[in-house]
Scaffold this motif. Structure first.
Motif, short mmCIF file in Angstrom:
data_model
loop_
_atom_site.label_atom_id
_atom_site.label_comp_id
_atom_site.label_asym_id
_atom_site.label_seq_id
_atom_site.Cartn_x
_atom_site.Cartn_y
_atom_site.Cartn_z
N ARG A 80 61.16 26.87 34.04
CA ARG A 80 61.27 27.89 35.09
C ARG A 80 59.97 27.87 35.87
O ARG A 80 58.89 27.93 35.29
CB ARG A 80 61.50 29.26 34.47
CG ARG A 80 61.39 30.41 35.45
CD ARG A 80 61.73 31.74 34.80
NE ARG A 80 60.86 32.14 33.73
CZ ARG A 80 59.83 32.98 33.86
NH1 ARG A 80 59.52 33.49 35.03
NH2 ARG A 80 59.11 33.32 32.82
N TYR A 101 65.37 35.67 36.80
CA TYR A 101 64.86 34.30 36.89
C TYR A 101 65.93 33.31 36.43
O TYR A 101 66.89 33.68 35.79
CB TYR A 101 63.58 34.13 36.08
CG TYR A 101 63.72 34.43 34.60
CD1 TYR A 101 63.97 33.41 33.68
CD2 TYR A 101 63.59 35.72 34.11
CE1 TYR A 101 64.10 33.67 32.33
CE2 TYR A 101 63.70 36.00 32.76
CZ TYR A 101 63.97 34.97 31.88
OH TYR A 101 64.09 35.24 30.55
N ILE A 103 66.57 29.57 34.51
CA ILE A 103 66.09 28.46 33.68
C ILE A 103 66.92 27.23 34.02
O ILE A 103 68.15 27.32 34.08
CB ILE A 103 66.24 28.78 32.18
CG1 ILE A 103 65.37 29.98 31.79
CG2 ILE A 103 65.88 27.56 31.32
CD1 ILE A 103 65.60 30.47 30.37
#
Length: 179
Positions: A80, A101, A103
């Motif tokens: 990430r 977020y 990954i």
């Protein structure tokens, strides 16, 4: 005699309750993927954070691995990265927050996570603990738990007005579990 009888009944009831609760089936989900140290997170601050809020660029690199997944055995690692301009100080490194977020796994598949976290300094250790949910991509709907720790010296000195924080490096675990 009454006291002895009451004690015996109370002990029996407590023991029965303990057996009842211990015998209850677990409702835990299946661990879809787990990533352990040296999984790491590096945040870099340009310019370094001080006690006074200022405009900074925060660059994040998270490396997840080694990872193990029973449902997707080809997953062995993930990454990430992000860079964001914000106004911040070292005092903002403590307390709660939230983040979304993505990954990217070594397979090219992605997992987007929305989580809330707490950040604390205890002694010389900085801990970031988060819980959340996979909102899209691989493992959508699963729960997520992360726990990362690192040295707190720079953060402590900065919050005392005695230094700055140019980067924070932590090691920890990532677990994604189906319901």
């Amino acid at each position: 005699m009454k006291r002895l009888l009451r004690t015996a009944v109370a002990t029996l009831l407590a023991g029965t309750a303990a057996v009842f609760f211990l015998a209850a089936p677990a409702s835990a989900g299946v661990l879809d993927v787990t990533c352990t140290p040296p999984s790491s997170n590096l945040n870099q601050y340009d310019p370094p954070l001080t006690l006074t809020p200022q405009s900074v660029t925060v660059s994040t690199t998270a490396l997840y691995g080694p990872c193990v997944s029973a449902s997707h055995p080809s997953i062995t690692s993930g990454t990430r990265t992000a860079s964001v301009a914000t106004t911040s100080s070292c005092a903002d490194l403590l307390g709660p927050g939230s983040i979304t977020y993505t990954i990217t796994w070594n397979t090219g598949q992605t997992t987007t996570i929305s989580s809330t976290f707490t950040r604390v300094v205890a002694g010389a250790v900085y801990t970031v603990a988060a819980t959340g949910v996979v909102t899209s991509g691989l493992f959508a709907g699963d729960t997520v738990v992360t726990n990362f720790t690192g040295p707190a010296t720079d953060i402590t000195l900065c919050t005392l007005g005695l230094g700055s924080v140019s980067s924070i490096s932590t090691l920890g675990t990532l677990e994604i579990t189906s319901l």
